[in-house]
Design a protein around this motif. Structure first.
Motif, mmCIF file in Angstrom:
data_model
loop_
_atom_site.group_PDB
_atom_site.id
_atom_site.type_symbol
_atom_site.label_atom_id
_atom_site.label_comp_id
_atom_site.label_asym_id
_atom_site.label_seq_id
_atom_site.Cartn_x
_atom_site.Cartn_y
_atom_site.Cartn_z
ATOM 1 N N LEU A 125 -90.642 14.221 -10.284
ATOM 2 C CA LEU A 125 -91.693 15.089 -10.832
ATOM 3 C C LEU A 125 -92.399 15.863 -9.720
ATOM 4 O O LEU A 125 -92.849 16.990 -9.936
ATOM 5 C CB LEU A 125 -92.703 14.261 -11.620
ATOM 6 C CG LEU A 125 -92.166 13.534 -12.852
ATOM 7 C CD1 LEU A 125 -93.262 12.687 -13.478
ATOM 8 C CD2 LEU A 125 -91.623 14.529 -13.863
ATOM 9 N N VAL A 126 -92.506 15.273 -8.537
ATOM 10 C CA VAL A 126 -93.099 15.983 -7.406
ATOM 11 C C VAL A 126 -92.251 17.193 -7.048
ATOM 12 O O VAL A 126 -92.757 18.280 -6.765
ATOM 13 C CB VAL A 126 -93.256 15.036 -6.207
ATOM 14 C CG1 VAL A 126 -93.788 15.781 -4.993
ATOM 15 C CG2 VAL A 126 -94.167 13.874 -6.566
ATOM 16 N N VAL A 127 -90.934 17.017 -7.081
ATOM 17 C CA VAL A 127 -90.031 18.139 -6.823
ATOM 18 C C VAL A 127 -90.194 19.210 -7.887
ATOM 19 O O VAL A 127 -90.253 20.411 -7.585
ATOM 20 C CB VAL A 127 -88.572 17.640 -6.775
ATOM 21 C CG1 VAL A 127 -87.601 18.798 -6.614
ATOM 22 C CG2 VAL A 127 -88.388 16.641 -5.648
ATOM 23 N N GLU A 128 -90.276 18.791 -9.152
ATOM 24 C CA GLU A 128 -90.448 19.753 -10.239
ATOM 25 C C GLU A 128 -91.740 20.550 -10.067
ATOM 26 O O GLU A 128 -91.762 21.760 -10.309
ATOM 27 C CB GLU A 128 -90.451 19.013 -11.581
ATOM 28 C CG GLU A 128 -89.152 18.327 -11.939
ATOM 29 C CD GLU A 128 -88.079 19.317 -12.356
ATOM 30 O OE1 GLU A 128 -88.425 20.378 -12.873
ATOM 31 O OE2 GLU A 128 -86.883 19.010 -12.152
ATOM 32 N N ALA A 129 -92.799 19.889 -9.662
ATOM 33 C CA ALA A 129 -94.070 20.590 -9.468
ATOM 34 C C ALA A 129 -93.962 21.621 -8.343
ATOM 35 O O ALA A 129 -94.456 22.753 -8.461
ATOM 36 C CB ALA A 129 -95.176 19.585 -9.168
ATOM 37 N N HIS A 130 -93.309 21.255 -7.246
ATOM 38 C CA HIS A 130 -93.141 22.201 -6.142
ATOM 39 C C HIS A 130 -92.223 23.362 -6.537
ATOM 40 O O HIS A 130 -92.459 24.509 -6.127
ATOM 41 C CB HIS A 130 -92.587 21.480 -4.914
ATOM 42 C CG HIS A 130 -93.624 20.730 -4.143
ATOM 43 N ND1 HIS A 130 -94.689 21.355 -3.509
ATOM 44 C CD2 HIS A 130 -93.766 19.396 -3.906
ATOM 45 C CE1 HIS A 130 -95.438 20.437 -2.901
ATOM 46 N NE2 HIS A 130 -94.905 19.256 -3.133
ATOM 47 N N LEU A 131 -91.204 23.093 -7.324
ATOM 48 C CA LEU A 131 -90.331 24.176 -7.772
ATOM 49 C C LEU A 131 -91.081 25.144 -8.676
ATOM 50 O O LEU A 131 -90.871 26.362 -8.599
ATOM 51 C CB LEU A 131 -89.118 23.588 -8.506
ATOM 52 C CG LEU A 131 -88.059 22.918 -7.633
ATOM 53 C CD1 LEU A 131 -86.982 22.275 -8.502
ATOM 54 C CD2 LEU A 131 -87.428 23.924 -6.680
ATOM 55 N N TRP A 175 -79.525 10.699 -14.076
ATOM 56 C CA TRP A 175 -79.411 10.746 -12.617
ATOM 57 C C TRP A 175 -78.966 12.123 -12.139
ATOM 58 O O TRP A 175 -79.311 12.530 -11.015
ATOM 59 C CB TRP A 175 -78.443 9.681 -12.137
ATOM 60 C CG TRP A 175 -77.001 9.919 -12.528
ATOM 61 C CD1 TRP A 175 -76.375 9.459 -13.641
ATOM 62 C CD2 TRP A 175 -76.027 10.663 -11.797
ATOM 63 N NE1 TRP A 175 -75.071 9.876 -13.674
ATOM 64 C CE2 TRP A 175 -74.821 10.614 -12.530
ATOM 65 C CE3 TRP A 175 -76.043 11.367 -10.594
ATOM 66 C CZ2 TRP A 175 -73.658 11.252 -12.124
ATOM 67 C CZ3 TRP A 175 -74.879 11.996 -10.170
ATOM 68 C CH2 TRP A 175 -73.701 11.938 -10.930
ATOM 69 N N VAL A 176 -78.218 12.871 -12.962
ATOM 70 C CA VAL A 176 -77.775 14.211 -12.550
ATOM 71 C C VAL A 176 -78.977 15.121 -12.354
ATOM 72 O O VAL A 176 -79.049 15.887 -11.380
ATOM 73 C CB VAL A 176 -76.799 14.789 -13.595
ATOM 74 C CG1 VAL A 176 -76.423 16.219 -13.232
ATOM 75 C CG2 VAL A 176 -75.558 13.919 -13.701
ATOM 76 N N SER A 181 -82.145 18.105 -8.703
ATOM 77 C CA SER A 181 -83.453 18.668 -8.342
ATOM 78 C C SER A 181 -83.734 18.465 -6.861
ATOM 79 O O SER A 181 -84.194 19.383 -6.160
ATOM 80 C CB SER A 181 -84.551 18.023 -9.189
ATOM 81 O OG SER A 181 -84.363 18.300 -10.560
ATOM 82 N N PHE A 182 -83.464 17.278 -6.365
ATOM 83 C CA PHE A 182 -83.665 17.031 -4.933
ATOM 84 C C PHE A 182 -82.710 17.869 -4.088
ATOM 85 O O PHE A 182 -83.098 18.402 -3.043
ATOM 86 C CB PHE A 182 -83.473 15.543 -4.621
ATOM 87 C CG PHE A 182 -84.700 14.718 -4.844
ATOM 88 C CD1 PHE A 182 -85.773 14.783 -3.961
ATOM 89 C CD2 PHE A 182 -84.786 13.869 -5.935
ATOM 90 C CE1 PHE A 182 -86.909 14.020 -4.165
ATOM 91 C CE2 PHE A 182 -85.929 13.099 -6.145
ATOM 92 C CZ PHE A 182 -86.987 13.173 -5.260
#
Length: 274
Positions: A125-131, A175-176, A181-182
């Motif tokens: 979710l941290v990655v999603e927020a940064h994206l 997991w995909v 996302s990462f």
């Protein structure tokens, strides 16, 4: 048509006889009871978690507002506090593009990542927020400066170490999405190939010319020069000057990296990560 006594109007019934037929009617509950039905909270069974996740998405599509989306998520979180898919759905609702707020979106993402056990996928979710924030910039230069800033890169790495890079991470359903996302964020935070190539080439050239210049300088200083060979000192000076010129690209790229890591005027809160 049904009369008050519970009998159907024979004029509206098909058939040749048109005989009255008794029809059972179910009385409606009082308005006070109907109004409070939706407030009767029952635990969300495990097999209904996906349905409640869709309800969060439906609330966003119907523009029911932040409060209703949060209410539906809270109902689900009572029995499934680390449901990553539902959290991702609510995160979208908290984004500015859905009348949300960037600070609330980041706060929710970080809260979910920290509350989930290590090895869980929730840190994505941290990655999603940064994206989402990366997409909000207008120019490629702003996007590049954001994702390659040191606070963002460090937070992404910490999130990865807590989730997909942790030994307890298991490739369960979903997991995909997590790994992809990462992978996307890591590809954005990485430096361009030409910068890496320039640093490598410049470093090798500086090493070769610097070592040669140092060796020649030592030999000439120790042995001295004969009359008519003073021009060799000019060669030494030129070699040292070439070494400095070859090292200049490394200095410029390093300064550029430092500028990118500095505070960004549009998104200062990224420096409060963690």
């Amino acid at each position: 048509m049904i009369a008050a006594d519970g009998w159907a109007d024979p004029q509206l019934l098909p058939g040749p006889t048109r005989q009255p037929v008794a029809v059972r009617t179910v009385p409606r509950a009082p308005a006070s009871r109907r109004a409070g039905t939706h407030r009767r909270h029952r635990p969300v069974p495990r097999d209904e978690a996906a349905a409640w996740t869709e309800r969060i998405i439906i609330a966003r599509g119907l523009q029911l507002g932040q409060n209703e989306a949060r209410r539906r998520y809270d109902r689900l979180a009572q029995q499934h506090p680390h449901h990553a898919t539902a959290q991702a759905a609510l995160l979208q609702q908290l984004c500015p593009k859905w009348s949300g707020d960037g600070d609330r979106a980041f706060a929710f993402a970080r809260e979910c990542a920290q509350a989930a056990p290590v090895g869980a996928p929730n840190a994505v979710l941290v990655v999603e927020a940064h994206l989402e924030r990366w997409l909000d910039f207008d120019t490629d230069r702003e996007r590049t400066a954001y994702v390659r800033s040191t606070p963002v890169a460090e937070e992404i790495m910490q999130a990865a170490q807590r989730s997909m890079l942790h030994p307890d991470f298991v490739d369960r359903p979903g997991w995909v999405w997590v790994r992809s996302s990462f992978a996307l964020m890591f590809s954005l935070t990485d430096r361009p190939w030409w910068e890496v190539a320039m640093i490598v080439v410049s470093g090798v050239a500086v090493l070769v010319t610097g070592a040669a210049s140092l060796l020649v300088t030592y030999v000439m200083a120790a042995a001295g020069t004969e009359p008519g060979q003073e021009w060799l000192w000019g060669v030494v000076v030129a070699a040292w000057l070439l070494t400095v010129i070859l090292a200049w690209p490394i200095v410029l790229l390093w300064r550029r990296r430092g500028d990118e890591a500095g505070p960004h005027p549009r998104w200062p809160m990224i420096h409060r990560a963690g």
